[in-house]
Every structure is written in structure tokens, then in C-alpha cells.
Scaffold this active site. Sequence first.
Site, PDB file in Angstrom:
ATOM      1  CB  VAL A   1      -0.909   0.022   1.247  1.00 39.78           C
ATOM      2  CG1 VAL A   1      -1.785   1.275   1.238  1.00 39.78           C
ATOM      3  CG2 VAL A   1      -1.769  -1.237   1.300  1.00 39.78           C
TER       4      VAL A   1
ATOM      5  CD  GLN B   1      -3.296  15.975  -0.687  1.00 39.47           C
ATOM      6  OE1 GLN B   1      -4.121  15.870  -1.588  1.00 39.47           O
ATOM      7  NE2 GLN B   1      -2.054  16.350  -0.915  1.00 39.47           N
TER       8      GLN B   1
ATOM      9  CG  LEU C   1      -5.787  11.348  -2.085  1.00 37.34           C
ATOM     10  CD1 LEU C   1      -4.702  11.978  -2.949  1.00 37.34           C
ATOM     11  CD2 LEU C   1      -6.997  10.982  -2.937  1.00 37.34           C
TER      12      LEU C   1
ATOM     13  CE1 TYR D   1      -3.234  -0.418   5.453  1.00 40.27           C
ATOM     14  CE2 TYR D   1      -1.289  -0.647   6.838  1.00 40.27           C
ATOM     15  CZ  TYR D   1      -1.864  -0.535   5.589  1.00 40.27           C
ATOM     16  OH  TYR D   1      -1.076  -0.541   4.471  1.00 40.27           O
TER      17      TYR D   1
HETATM   18  C1  LIG Z   1       0.529   4.872   4.829  1.00 36.62           C
HETATM   19  C2  LIG Z   1       0.022   5.702   3.688  1.00 36.62           C
HETATM   20  C3  LIG Z   1      -0.460   4.803   2.547  1.00 36.62           C
HETATM   21  C4  LIG Z   1      -1.135   6.577   4.177  1.00 36.62           C
HETATM   22  O1  LIG Z   1      -1.644   7.324   3.094  1.00 36.62           O
HETATM   23  P1  LIG Z   1      -2.204   8.830   3.309  1.00 36.62           P
HETATM   24  O2  LIG Z   1      -2.839   9.220   2.028  1.00 36.62           O
HETATM   25  O3  LIG Z   1      -1.124   9.686   3.825  1.00 36.62           O
HETATM   26  O4  LIG Z   1      -3.285   8.569   4.461  1.00 36.62           O
HETATM   27  P2  LIG Z   1      -4.642   9.361   4.695  1.00 36.62           P
HETATM   28  O5  LIG Z   1      -4.394  10.822   4.425  1.00 36.62           O
HETATM   29  O6  LIG Z   1      -5.755   8.739   3.922  1.00 36.62           O
HETATM   30  O7  LIG Z   1      -4.883   9.100   6.233  1.00 36.62           O
HETATM   31  C5  LIG Z   1      -6.008   8.371   6.688  1.00 36.62           C
HETATM   32  C6  LIG Z   1      -6.038   8.353   8.176  1.00 36.62           C
HETATM   33  O8  LIG Z   1      -4.902   7.691   8.702  1.00 36.62           O
HETATM   34  C7  LIG Z   1      -4.098   8.578   9.475  1.00 36.62           C
HETATM   35  N1  LIG Z   1      -2.715   8.306   9.093  1.00 36.62           N
HETATM   36  C8  LIG Z   1      -2.146   8.491   7.901  1.00 36.62           C
HETATM   37  N2  LIG Z   1      -0.871   8.091   7.901  1.00 36.62           N
HETATM   38  C9  LIG Z   1      -0.643   7.633   9.136  1.00 36.62           C
HETATM   39  C10 LIG Z   1       0.465   7.089   9.774  1.00 36.62           C
HETATM   40  N3  LIG Z   1       1.605   6.898   9.125  1.00 36.62           N
HETATM   41  N4  LIG Z   1       0.339   6.728  11.071  1.00 36.62           N
HETATM   42  C11 LIG Z   1      -0.826   6.911  11.729  1.00 36.62           C
HETATM   43  N5  LIG Z   1      -1.908   7.419  11.175  1.00 36.62           N
HETATM   44  C12 LIG Z   1      -1.819   7.772   9.902  1.00 36.62           C
HETATM   45  C13 LIG Z   1      -4.533   9.949   9.112  1.00 36.62           C
HETATM   46  O9  LIG Z   1      -4.375  10.832  10.224  1.00 36.62           O
HETATM   47  C14 LIG Z   1      -5.989   9.734   8.772  1.00 36.62           C
HETATM   48  O10 LIG Z   1      -6.759   9.652   9.948  1.00 36.62           O
HETATM   49  P3  LIG Z   1      -8.217  10.334  10.005  1.00 36.62           P
HETATM   50  O11 LIG Z   1      -9.052   9.660   8.956  1.00 36.62           O
HETATM   51  O12 LIG Z   1      -8.660  10.074  11.418  1.00 36.62           O
HETATM   52  O13 LIG Z   1      -7.975  11.768   9.693  1.00 36.62           O
HETATM   53  C15 LIG Z   1       1.110   6.663   3.126  1.00 36.62           C
HETATM   54  O14 LIG Z   1       1.563   7.468   4.203  1.00 36.62           O
HETATM   55  C16 LIG Z   1       2.314   5.941   2.547  1.00 36.62           C
HETATM   56  O15 LIG Z   1       2.305   5.593   1.366  1.00 36.62           O
HETATM   57  N6  LIG Z   1       3.395   5.731   3.342  1.00 36.62           N
HETATM   58  C17 LIG Z   1       4.615   5.127   2.866  1.00 36.62           C
HETATM   59  C18 LIG Z   1       4.437   3.680   2.497  1.00 36.62           C
HETATM   60  C19 LIG Z   1       4.020   2.804   3.674  1.00 36.62           C
HETATM   61  O16 LIG Z   1       4.555   2.912   4.774  1.00 36.62           O
HETATM   62  N7  LIG Z   1       3.019   1.927   3.397  1.00 36.62           N
HETATM   63  C20 LIG Z   1       2.506   0.968   4.360  1.00 36.62           C
HETATM   64  C21 LIG Z   1       3.336  -0.310   4.337  1.00 36.62           C
HETATM   65  S1  LIG Z   1       2.777  -1.494   5.530  1.00 36.62           S
END
Ligand SMILES: CC(C)(COP(=O)(O)OP(=O)(O)OC[C@H]1O[C@@H](n2cnc3c(N)ncnc32)[C@H](O)[C@@H]1OP(=O)(O)O)[C@@H](O)C(=O)NCCC(=O)NCCS
Lengths: 175, 175
Positions: free
Chosen positions: B112, B121, B123, B155
Site C-alpha cells: 500500500v 489528504q 487519499l 489501518y
Molecule cells: C501509509 C500511507 C499509505 C497513508 O496514506 P495517506 O494518504 O497519507 O493517508 P490518509 O491521508 O488517507 O490518512 C487516513 C487516516 O490515517 C491517518 N494516518 C495516515 N498516515 C498515518 C500514519 N503513518 N500513522 C498513523 N496514522 C496515519 C490519518 O491521520 C488519517 O486519519 P483520520 O481519517 O482520522 O484523519 C502513506 O503514508 C504511505 O504511502 N506511506 C509510505 C508507504 C508505507 O509505509 N506503506 C505501508 C506499508 S505497511
Amino acid sequence: MGFWKTWFSSSESVATNKTTAFEDHTRGDKGNSNAVSDSIVFSTERDIDLYELEELCDAVGWSRRPLRKVKKAIEHSFLVASMWQVRGNKRRLIGFARATSDHAFNATIWDVVVHPDFQSQGLGKALMKYVLKKLRSEEISNVTLFADPHVVDFYRTMGFIPDPEGIKGMFWYPQ
Amino acid sequence: MGFWKTWFSSSESVATNKTTAFEDHTRGDKGNSNAVSDSIVFSTERDIDLYELEELCDAVGWSRRPLRKVKKAIEHSFLVASMWQVRGNKRRLIGFARATSDHAFNATIWDVVVHPDFQSQGLGKALMKYVLKKLRSEEISNVTLFADPHVVDFYRTMGFIPDPEGIKGMFWYPQ
Ligand SMILES: CC(C)(COP(=O)(O)OP(=O)(O)OC[C@H]1O[C@@H](n2cnc3c(N)ncnc32)[C@H](O)[C@@H]1OP(=O)(O)O)[C@@H](O)C(=O)NCCC(=O)NCCS
Ligand SMILES: CC(C)(COP(=O)(O)OP(=O)(O)OC[C@H]1O[C@@H](n2cnc3c(N)ncnc32)[C@H](O)[C@@H]1OP(=O)(O)O)[C@@H](O)C(=O)NCCC(=O)NCCS
């Protein structure tokens, strides 16, 4: 006849020197020994009688699943491993495991089971070794599973690590 | 032209009212706004440019993997979900996720990723919702994943539970 031919062509009697269980060729079930020699055979053949598999899963208390879905799951698993007790021309399904995979990086093992009559003899470990050998031969480097609390130590004896580097197994439930 | 046709036939612009990010149709990258409207589109099309995917994974610091194996993994995943920024007739890969499955009971989500320019944002959440919707529509009831420690809470916000009933995610390392 046709079944046995294809079955043995993809099966192996790999375990003979791996655990004591296989060395006793005159061992009878539940101590009721007789002179027919028996051996334990492993196979990746998918042509498994679904009722026999259901019986095996019943024996360890797993809840029943629609056979239509079990059939589909077997078809779409990357690896299906079964363990058989073979006696003369009879065979009995005594163990099962399967794995899903992307065929490249990772595999996840599901539904590991050994019939209660055959537990605690090293056969679960032998079945898992067989599964791991097959996955390694396909160059899968990341082998994972989700373990019920009472079998975490079983998998640990085989080199599985819970939560390595803090990685968490998570399950989704609709909110 | 052919690409766009097949691509849109299996893609959806589902997210418009799910998070604020999609409602701003004049938003430019990194604040550099212009008048071209853009939208976020989700797709299950597998015909993804492997170099574009590698660039996306590079952007979040993942170690490189042989493209031959990435190709194989995509082919053999049950679900491949991608997220695109579409501007006029240009599209950019900004998110990705895939799942392995037995097509019957369980699915496991891997890889992911959301591009750093588009993180925080909503997404990532929208992409995961899209993945879950697809898996549910295939009657998969057991959706699992292995989360790095820093994304367990991400998650969790979507209904994923770590170690439910003590079930442990385990990884195999050769002894
Ligand atoms: C993890 C990842 C996919 C999240 O995507 P994102 O678009 O930044 O996440 P969102 O903006 O949709 O966040 C959704 C919710 O999760 C929370 N959130 C996002 N990233 C988070 C993190 N790293 N830790 C804790 N909470 C997080 C947000 O605060 C949000 O909460 P809300 O709905 O209560 O406001 C992105 O940060 C990423 O690609 N990271 C690098 C790759 C990675 O680590 N992937 C997972 C491998 S197991
Ligand atoms: C779990 C199961 C497959 C183990 O099979 P088995 O043939 O009894 O296991 P083995 O005899 O090969 O045992 C191998 C090792 O694990 C240990 N072990 C076996 N079952 C164990 C358990 N439930 N908890 C902890 N350790 C266990 C043994 O002591 C042995 O250790 P050793 O090599 O140091 O002597 C079997 O008990 C079973 O089918 N259980 C019911 C179904 C189940 O719970 N499956 C797992 C779902 S996640």
C-alpha cells in the site's frame, strides 16, 4: 488406478528420516498394530476428496465451510499440501495445509491441520517443512501466516517469528 | 488510445465525495495551482507501467525489486488497485495496493503506497476503501495485512484490528 498414477507422480515420501514417526513401518493406528507396513506420503496433488478433507477439519473442531468455496480456495491456492497414511493400496488423508501467494515475493500459509490420531509425533512439523521446501523451491522469500495463540509456539519451533520488527498482523472488520 | 479505452472501462472515479481532496478541482501540485481541472481516478487495470510504479515506490524509500518479479507478482495478485491523478489527457500514478487471495475466504493486502506529494489528504484511506469494496464484492470475508509499526494506526482508522483474539502474524526465517 489413474488417480494413484497422477497422485504419486506429484507426491513424495520425504519424511522417512526426519521424525521418528515414519520409521516405525509396522505401527498400527491407536496401538492396534498389524503386519501391513505403512508409510507417510506428502503430496501437492489438488485432487483431494472434499468430504475427506471436511472430515479431517471436523476432527479438529473447525467450523464447516461450504464445499463449493473450499473447492474454489483449493483451485486458487498457490500450494496445496496433503499428508497421507499409505497402507498397502489404501490411503488416508491425515494432514493438510495450503498457501496463497503472488508467485513472486510472498506466500501466506492457511489451514494447517494434522488429524488428532497423528498429532504430537512430529508430523505437523514434517508437513510444515514440506510446505516450506516447496515455497523455497519457487523462490518465495517472504513466508507468512496468522497463528492462533495456542499454536504460536508450534510455528516458533520451525523458525517463524511473531511481529518481527514490530510488524503487526491485522484483520479487517467492517466498521 | 487503446490503453485509455480499456483503462477507463475498468476504472472508477469513486472518491469525489469521500474526502476533501477530490473536491478541489483546481488544486495544483505543491500549491502551484492552475486552471486545468484534475480528478482522482481508481482502477483495477493491471496494465501498469512498471517504471512508473518503481518511481512511486522509490518516492517512499522502498528498496528496489527486480521488475521481472514485480510483473509476475502483479499478474498473480488477486486484486491490483491503482490511483491516478488525471489532468486533461494526462495521468499520473499516485497510489497503489494489491492483494493476494484464495478467491474464496481470505485476502491479504500488500504494497500500500501513496506518493508523498499526495499523502495526508485522505487519499490513502480512499484507496483502502476502494480495495475493501472490491474484495467485499468478491465475497471475501477475511481481509488481512501485515502493517509496519508506523502505519498500524492508519489501518486501525479503517477498521483493521491488530492480533484479534490473540492471532499473531508470523514471518518465517530459515533457521
Ligand atoms: C501509509 C500511507 C499509505 C497513508 O496514506 P495517506 O494518504 O497519507 O493517508 P490518509 O491521508 O488517507 O490518512 C487516513 C487516516 O490515517 C491517518 N494516518 C495516515 N498516515 C498515518 C500514519 N503513518 N500513522 C498513523 N496514522 C496515519 C490519518 O491521520 C488519517 O486519519 P483520520 O481519517 O482520522 O484523519 C502513506 O503514508 C504511505 O504511502 N506511506 C509510505 C508507504 C508505507 O509505509 N506503506 C505501508 C506499508 S505497511
Ligand atoms: C498444530 C498442529 C498442526 C501441530 O501438529 P503436530 O503433528 O501435533 O505437531 P508436531 O508433533 O510436529 O510438533 C512439532 C513441535 O511443535 C510442538 N507443538 C505441537 N503442537 C503444539 C502446540 N499446540 N503448541 C505448542 N507447541 C506445539 C511440539 O512440542 C514439537 O516441538 P519439538 O519439535 O520441540 O518437539 C496440530 O496440533 C493441529 O492440527 N491442531 C489443530 C488445528 C490447528 O490448531 N491448526 C493451526 C491453525 S493456526
